[in-house]
Design an enzyme around this catalytic site. Structure first.
Site, PDB file in Angstrom:
ATOM      1  N   ARG A  50      -4.719  12.148  11.521  1.00 45.34           N
ATOM      2  CA  ARG A  50      -4.735  10.678  11.610  1.00 45.34           C
ATOM      3  C   ARG A  50      -5.015  10.229  13.047  1.00 45.34           C
ATOM      4  NH1 ARG A  50       0.336   7.439   9.269  1.00 45.34           N
ATOM      5  NH2 ARG A  50       1.296   8.180  11.201  1.00 45.34           N
ATOM      6  N   LYS A 149      -4.129   3.700  13.820  1.00 44.53           N
ATOM      7  CA  LYS A 149      -2.807   3.521  14.427  1.00 44.53           C
ATOM      8  C   LYS A 149      -3.036   3.287  15.919  1.00 44.53           C
ATOM      9  CE  LYS A 149       1.770   5.628  14.127  1.00 44.53           C
ATOM     10  NZ  LYS A 149       2.540   4.413  13.860  1.00 44.53           N
ATOM     11  N   GLU A 182       2.823  -3.875   3.690  1.00 48.49           N
ATOM     12  CA  GLU A 182       3.780  -2.891   4.194  1.00 48.49           C
ATOM     13  C   GLU A 182       4.873  -3.605   4.976  1.00 48.49           C
ATOM     14  OE1 GLU A 182       1.834  -0.271   7.022  1.00 48.49           O
ATOM     15  OE2 GLU A 182       0.669  -1.904   7.857  1.00 48.49           O
TER      16      GLU A 182
HETATM   17  N1  PLP Z   1       2.985   1.341   8.615  1.00 52.32           N
HETATM   18  C1  PLP Z   1       2.920   1.160   9.940  1.00 52.32           C
HETATM   19  C2  PLP Z   1       2.302  -0.071  10.469  1.00 52.32           C
HETATM   20  C3  PLP Z   1       3.435   2.142  10.810  1.00 52.32           C
HETATM   21  O1  PLP Z   1       3.354   1.973  12.133  1.00 52.32           O
HETATM   22  C4  PLP Z   1       4.047   3.288  10.267  1.00 52.32           C
HETATM   23  C5  PLP Z   1       4.622   4.302  11.157  1.00 52.32           C
HETATM   24  O2  PLP Z   1       3.968   5.189  11.594  1.00 52.32           O
HETATM   25  C6  PLP Z   1       4.079   3.437   8.876  1.00 52.32           C
HETATM   26  C7  PLP Z   1       3.539   2.439   8.082  1.00 52.32           C
HETATM   27  C8  PLP Z   1       4.650   4.668   8.247  1.00 52.32           C
HETATM   28  O3  PLP Z   1       3.785   5.748   8.448  1.00 52.32           O
HETATM   29  P1  PLP Z   1       4.321   7.231   8.601  1.00 52.32           P
HETATM   30  O4  PLP Z   1       4.981   7.590   7.323  1.00 52.32           O
HETATM   31  O5  PLP Z   1       3.095   8.048   8.857  1.00 52.32           O
HETATM   32  O6  PLP Z   1       5.266   7.236   9.733  1.00 52.32           O
END
Ligand code: PLP
Length: 287
Positions: A50, A149, A182
């Site tokens: 990612r 991200k 989310e």
């Molecule tokens: N959504 C956002 C905006 C995030 O910053 C995160 C954290 O990383 C997540 C969802 C959850 O993703 P992950 O399970 O990869 O930590």
């Protein structure tokens, strides 16, 4: 505490970057949050994939092969003698001129921080969290893809501040059409009549590593699992709601916009998935 900073391991007090770094000036960069369980780095390959995809999308060249960065991350954990930890990997565009143009940024900065994890309090998992939907919306996927991200987390910070103001634990973020996307740093799932739903990422969610692990687990355990758009209404009338994320793992939601979810206690399917998730965190990692 040792911090990896572009080629060296330095003491925390010396881990500083330039005020001309475009990560600082413009949020120009990408990052990852990763967890270490009992000495195992959980889903490191997925996090690195990612990170490199996010960097590619914004045309940021990470000056290491994935395998090298994997070694650096493992070494940072080892040097700090951590068994249970949270890792933050940051790649910023690096120092350049004051202008927006990144061509003056010659050397991207790569930072790896690993520190002992401040776990969410146990009672939060037992009682569940409360959510409030925020008026700030997730940016549209055609503007800055939420799958990147990036260091631009203003959307998420603004919704988190709204949740703080509403006196609840976390925010529910919608997209510009009003579909649920989310939380501020977690993905959302709902359960209705035994079927588990999570929004497709194209609506405006990060493709969470925990989200994907839970989708796989749910299917493996024989639940019907669907990635479909839903609205706040569907969340209000769901039997169960839960959030997933690297920091939160799997956490039940018991109230949304002052509507009680189900019977106001963490649901059966949520609790089942949390216990199954905890079984894989220590066995699916890189040592
Ligand atoms: N959504 C956002 C905006 C995030 O910053 C995160 C954290 O990383 C997540 C969802 C959850 O993703 P992950 O399970 O990869 O930590």
């Amino acid at each position: 505490q040792w911090i990896y900073l572009s080629g060296e391991y330095v003491d925390k007090s010396e881990a500083v970057v330039s005020v001309y770094d475009h990560g600082f000036l413009y949020g120009d960069g990408v990052f990852e949050g990763i967890r270490v369980y009992d000495g195992n780095i959980f889903k490191l390959e997925e996090h690195l994939n990612r990170l490199y995809d996010s960097a590619k999308s914004i045309m940021l060249h990470i000056p290491y092969e994935k395998e090298e960065l994997e070694q650096i991350i493992a070494e940072t954990v080892r040097k700090n003698q951590l068994e249970t930890a949270y890792i933050r990997v940051v790649v910023s565009r690096g120092a350049g001129n004051l202008g927006l143009d990144p061509t003056s940024c010659i050397e991207p900065r790569v930072v790896v921080i690993a520190e002992a994890l401040a776990l969410f309090p146990k009672e939060l998992y037992e009682r569940g969290v409360r959510l409030a939907s925020a008026s700030s919306r997730r940016n549209r996927p055609d503007i800055l893809p939420p799958q990147v991200k990036s260091l631009n987390y203003l959307n998420n910070i603004l919704v988190k501040m709204e949740a703080n103001q509403a006196g609840v634990d976390e925010a529910l973020m919608l997209n510009d059409q009003g579909y649920v996307t989310e939380g501020s740093a977690d993905n959302i799932f709902i359960v209705k009549n035994g079927t588990i739903y999570t929004p497709p990422v194209y609506l405006g969610a990060l493709e969470g590593i925990t989200r994907n692990a839970i989708i796989d687990l749910a299917e493996e355990k024989g639940y019907e699992m669907k990635q479909e758009p839903f609205t706040r209404h569907d969340v209000y009338v769901a039997d169960e709601v839960f959030l997933t994320g690297t920091a939160a793992e799997v956490i039940a939601v018991v109230e949304v916009d002052q509507r009680q979810v189900g019977d106001g206690k963490p649901g059966v399917i949520t609790s089942h998935l949390l216990s199954e998730f905890r079984k894989i965190t220590t066995t699916d990692g890189v040592q």
